[in-house]
Design a protein around this motif. Structure first.
Motif, PDB file in Angstrom:
ATOM      1  N   ALA A  81       8.371  44.221  84.235  1.00 42.17           N
ATOM      2  CA  ALA A  81       8.684  45.332  83.028  1.00 42.17           C
ATOM      3  C   ALA A  81       7.549  44.572  81.869  1.00 42.17           C
ATOM      4  CB  ALA A  81      10.089  45.013  82.599  1.00 42.17           C
ATOM      5  N   GLY A  82       7.635  43.401  81.722  1.00 41.92           N
ATOM      6  CA  GLY A  82       6.688  42.939  80.931  1.00 41.92           C
ATOM      7  C   GLY A  82       4.962  43.198  81.118  1.00 41.92           C
ATOM      8  N   ILE A  83       4.702  42.835  82.466  1.00 44.31           N
ATOM      9  CA  ILE A  83       3.288  42.989  82.881  1.00 44.31           C
ATOM     10  C   ILE A  83       3.116  44.718  82.782  1.00 44.31           C
ATOM     11  CG2 ILE A  83       1.541  42.953  84.639  1.00 44.31           C
ATOM     12  CD1 ILE A  83       3.320  40.589  85.668  1.00 44.31           C
ATOM     13  N   ALA A  84       3.747  45.387  83.479  1.00 43.87           N
ATOM     14  CA  ALA A  84       3.802  47.001  83.423  1.00 43.87           C
ATOM     15  C   ALA A  84       3.631  47.502  81.998  1.00 43.87           C
ATOM     16  CB  ALA A  84       4.921  47.646  83.986  1.00 43.87           C
ATOM     17  N   THR A  85       4.575  47.089  81.168  1.00 41.54           N
ATOM     18  CA  THR A  85       4.293  47.450  79.709  1.00 41.54           C
ATOM     19  C   THR A  85       3.137  47.276  78.989  1.00 41.54           C
ATOM     20  OG1 THR A  85       6.822  47.290  79.396  1.00 41.54           O
ATOM     21  CG2 THR A  85       5.430  47.172  77.341  1.00 41.54           C
ATOM     22  N   ASP A  86       2.773  46.043  79.109  1.00 41.29           N
ATOM     23  CA  ASP A  86       1.161  45.790  78.326  1.00 41.29           C
ATOM     24  C   ASP A  86      -0.033  46.084  78.908  1.00 41.29           C
ATOM     25  OD1 ASP A  86       2.670  44.798  76.258  1.00 41.29           O
ATOM     26  OD2 ASP A  86       1.320  43.038  76.129  1.00 41.29           O
ATOM     27  N   THR A  87       0.221  46.535  80.269  1.00 44.63           N
ATOM     28  CA  THR A  87      -0.904  47.125  80.881  1.00 44.63           C
ATOM     29  C   THR A  87      -1.025  48.737  80.970  1.00 44.63           C
ATOM     30  OG1 THR A  87       0.148  46.924  83.042  1.00 44.63           O
ATOM     31  CG2 THR A  87      -1.523  45.217  82.498  1.00 44.63           C
ATOM     32  N   GLY A  88       0.073  49.244  80.515  1.00 43.52           N
ATOM     33  CA  GLY A  88       0.166  50.743  80.660  1.00 43.52           C
ATOM     34  C   GLY A  88       0.464  51.026  81.876  1.00 43.52           C
ATOM     35  N   CYS A  89       1.149  50.246  82.645  1.00 41.65           N
ATOM     36  CA  CYS A  89       1.605  50.375  84.083  1.00 41.65           C
ATOM     37  C   CYS A  89       0.207  50.546  84.981  1.00 41.65           C
ATOM     38  CB  CYS A  89       2.241  51.574  84.424  1.00 41.65           C
ATOM     39  SG  CYS A  89       3.263  51.472  85.984  1.00 41.65           S
ATOM     40  N   PHE A  90      -0.425  49.186  84.565  1.00 42.99           N
ATOM     41  CA  PHE A  90      -1.789  48.982  85.452  1.00 42.99           C
ATOM     42  C   PHE A  90      -3.028  49.929  84.800  1.00 42.99           C
ATOM     43  CE2 PHE A  90       1.973  47.499  87.428  1.00 42.99           C
ATOM     44  CZ  PHE A  90       1.776  46.167  87.666  1.00 42.99           C
ATOM     45  N   ARG A  91      -2.761  50.635  83.693  1.00 45.55           N
ATOM     46  CA  ARG A  91      -3.822  51.875  83.566  1.00 45.55           C
ATOM     47  C   ARG A  91      -4.790  51.274  82.547  1.00 45.55           C
ATOM     48  NH1 ARG A  91      -1.128  57.530  81.522  1.00 45.55           N
ATOM     49  NH2 ARG A  91      -0.071  57.717  83.508  1.00 45.55           N
ATOM     50  N   PHE A  92      -4.655  50.338  81.884  1.00 40.81           N
ATOM     51  CA  PHE A  92      -5.633  49.914  80.703  1.00 40.81           C
ATOM     52  C   PHE A  92      -6.456  48.895  81.416  1.00 40.81           C
ATOM     53  CE2 PHE A  92      -1.761  50.220  77.797  1.00 40.81           C
ATOM     54  CZ  PHE A  92      -1.600  51.623  77.847  1.00 40.81           C
ATOM     55  N   SER A  93      -7.574  48.928  80.416  1.00 40.99           N
ATOM     56  CA  SER A  93      -8.691  47.843  80.750  1.00 40.99           C
ATOM     57  C   SER A  93      -8.388  46.601  80.875  1.00 40.99           C
ATOM     58  CB  SER A  93     -10.139  48.217  79.891  1.00 40.99           C
ATOM     59  OG  SER A  93      -9.663  48.335  78.618  1.00 40.99           O
ATOM     60  N   ASN A  94      -7.220  46.224  80.124  1.00 38.49           N
ATOM     61  CA  ASN A  94      -6.965  44.776  80.277  1.00 38.49           C
ATOM     62  C   ASN A  94      -6.371  44.468  81.536  1.00 38.49           C
ATOM     63  OD1 ASN A  94      -4.525  46.097  79.932  1.00 38.49           O
ATOM     64  ND2 ASN A  94      -3.577  44.708  78.699  1.00 38.49           N
ATOM     65  N   THR A  95      -5.828  45.344  82.391  1.00 33.68           N
ATOM     66  CA  THR A  95      -5.307  44.897  83.869  1.00 33.68           C
ATOM     67  C   THR A  95      -6.466  44.045  84.903  1.00 33.68           C
ATOM     68  OG1 THR A  95      -4.428  47.299  83.693  1.00 33.68           O
ATOM     69  CG2 THR A  95      -4.134  46.073  85.852  1.00 33.68           C
ATOM     70  N   THR A  96      -6.139  43.128  85.185  1.00 34.93           N
ATOM     71  CA  THR A  96      -6.866  42.387  85.960  1.00 34.93           C
ATOM     72  C   THR A  96      -6.263  42.320  87.479  1.00 34.93           C
ATOM     73  OG1 THR A  96      -5.483  40.128  85.720  1.00 34.93           O
ATOM     74  CG2 THR A  96      -7.287  40.813  84.058  1.00 34.93           C
ATOM     75  N   LYS A  97      -7.103  41.702  88.188  1.00 31.31           N
ATOM     76  CA  LYS A  97      -6.702  41.236  89.605  1.00 31.31           C
ATOM     77  C   LYS A  97      -5.504  40.705  89.722  1.00 31.31           C
ATOM     78  CE  LYS A  97      -8.487  39.055  93.629  1.00 31.31           C
ATOM     79  NZ  LYS A  97      -9.945  38.720  94.368  1.00 31.31           N
ATOM     80  N   GLN A  98      -5.254  39.547  88.707  1.00 37.62           N
ATOM     81  CA  GLN A  98      -3.961  38.706  88.810  1.00 37.62           C
ATOM     82  C   GLN A  98      -2.863  39.700  88.414  1.00 37.62           C
ATOM     83  OE1 GLN A  98      -3.527  35.893  89.809  1.00 37.62           O
ATOM     84  NE2 GLN A  98      -1.902  34.951  88.271  1.00 37.62           N
ATOM     85  N   SER A  99      -3.032  40.550  87.563  1.00 39.08           N
ATOM     86  CA  SER A  99      -2.046  41.293  87.333  1.00 39.08           C
ATOM     87  C   SER A  99      -1.281  42.150  88.594  1.00 39.08           C
ATOM     88  CB  SER A  99      -2.295  42.448  86.334  1.00 39.08           C
ATOM     89  OG  SER A  99      -3.307  42.070  85.131  1.00 39.08           O
ATOM     90  N   HIS A 100      -2.138  42.695  89.306  1.00 41.24           N
ATOM     91  CA  HIS A 100      -1.920  43.191  90.580  1.00 41.24           C
ATOM     92  C   HIS A 100      -1.556  42.338  91.572  1.00 41.24           C
ATOM     93  CE1 HIS A 100      -2.872  47.536  90.189  1.00 41.24           C
ATOM     94  NE2 HIS A 100      -4.087  47.196  89.566  1.00 41.24           N
TER      95      HIS A 100
END
Lengths: 311, 311
Positions: A149-168
């Protein structure tokens, strides 16, 4: 003082009776980070609780079931995802100057705590994930759901440009746990209260385009905003920015009669921080805000005169 | 005939002059799969082109730059993400009964091709990723962007319950390539044409609630729909389902005067396929459709009588 993940782990192991503070107007990252860390500490046999000034929004209601309730006088105070003590809200009186450890991913963190673990991660929950690994606490379904929930919230569910390989990669590991992803994401991202629908419609009705459609202005009256809860207006200023041809969106929210909170969002090349600075506001290059007093039409025209210099 | 990934790779290696067909009203998965496969085959020194009955929607415009244009009489015809030959649109005359290979993730695939590679993946692009690995073609930035667009489209950017661990692992690998994730996801998920805004507002204005708010009905007139391009109404039927308290949403789209295409979406327990079957329609448990003739109010009441039996 800035400390490393390893030093943080030592502090967490040495201490007990943790209060973990989430920021006011809590979102999925502060709550996900706080609840995951709390549960991990409880699994280590420590006493820990999560506290937050504000009520948890209804779409984050599931967090409450993630930890065992415990009540005690805290001996070690941790803040999760708090860039600044002002985000303590009414807790500032009690905890201001008394935070032992800040765990945060905001580059703007004001180093207010005795010790600060800062990492430029997409979400604070990614840092908590690393800490839980180092603490050798086994991730379970509840921790997985909180971190996700934390990662999905701050990355806009992996949409935003802050999403990294590590997030996935972290998300891939968390997918091993059966926490009903579809239902969770529905409550995080899709759910719209009837008030939200009403407010979005009001915003859209009041769209005004300027400078060949590059700038869009909208406003929400105090009457409408007074009907809203936090979850009804969360992220609402980003909606007009999404319209075809728009570079810059400006949302006026009437806080008191003739006192406007102005939220600006840009897509590519306009630095809204610089525009807002002219009205004693601030923020980031693509998301900033300011306050302005007066009747709507005058305020709008003032802002647009400044905007023109930056297009 | 159903074949394996390894058999598919043998066929792709043995043949040349590929036409890769995307389905009509193309989305990110059919285009991402088609363009990634085409580029991979071109990198193997083969001639290949992507064809599609419909114009590529403007927010998918970037696909065109992903392959080298080539024109020839195809010798081997592959369909990407096509469950049924009816999705060939006007190409059905030319290619109906002549598809050599279907690569698809739809469980409803009608086995219309000489050979079918079916896998129950979240997106056809995930299957194409596996094939490219087996073909030993090095993934480059353009292939990465195409595959990402496919997976992101069909998982709702990793939001929907069909998202798997594998979806995130592939995404993590694709993140090694610098394809401007934020910009891509903006064009896939956030961009709204002015017509789209107008249509959403019209939909919201016409919301009607039934059965204590569990069912919401809305309609779009032919006049409004005639102004829309495909991208303006893509996914529009899923919007009312997101409203607080709603289990089932029903969107009436007027195709011809008094001929309605009805799209039903449910959240949890209502099987809309069964409701639509009563009107000779079909689909999936949570997304189905049918056609009905008559004036709106009568059609709506007919549908609601059937709905009542399934609540």
């Amino acid at each position: 003082m800035k400390i490393t993940k390893e030093e943080t782990v030592t502090l967490l192991k040495q201490n007990d009776k943790f209060a973990i503070i989430c920021h006011s107007e809590p979102d999925g990252d502060t709550l996900g980070s706080g609840y995951a860390l709390c549960r991990a500490l409880q699994k280590l046999g420590k006493r820990a609780k999560v506290i937050c000034e504000d009520k948890i929004p209804s779409n984050y209601g599931f967090f409450k079931s993630i930890i065992v309730d415990d009540d005690f006088n805290p001996e070690y105070v941790v803040s999760a995802d708090l860039a600044d003590e002002s985000l303590l809200g009414e807790f500032e009186e009690t905890y201001g100057g008394k935070i032992d450890l800040s765990i945060d991913h905001h580059i703007s963190n004001t180093d207010y705590a005795k010790n600060t673990l800062f990492e430029a991660a997409a979400a604070t929950a990614e840092i908590i994930y690393e800490l839980i690994k180092l603490l050798k606490v086994e991730i379970d379904c509840e921790i997985a759901k909180s971190l996700y929930a934390g990662i999905a919230t701050d990355t806009g569910c992996f949409r935003f440009s802050n999403t990294t390989k590590q997030s996935h990669l972290i998300a891939a590991e968390l997918m091993n746990f059966d926490f009903n992803l579809g239902e969770l994401n529905f409550s995080l991202f899709e759910f719209k209260s009837k008030r939200r629908i009403m407010i979005e419609t009001a915003m859209i009705k009041r769209l005004e385009y300027y400078f060949n459609g590059k700038v869009v202005v909208t406003s929400l009256s105090k009457t409408i905003l007074d009907m809203a809860k936090g979850e009804d207006i969360s992220g609402i200023s980003s909606i007009p920015r999404r319209i075809e041809g728009v570079e810059l969106s400006i949302t006026f929210k009437e806080q008191e009669p003739n006192i406007w909170k102005v939220s600006m969002r840009s897509n590519t090349y306009v630095n809204v921080q610089n525009i807002c600075a002219a009205f004693d506001g601030g923020g980031h290059a693509k998301a900033a805000g300011c306050r302005i007093k007066g009747i709507f039409e005058e305020c709008r025209d003032n802002i647009l005169s400044e905007v023109e210099k930056h297009l």
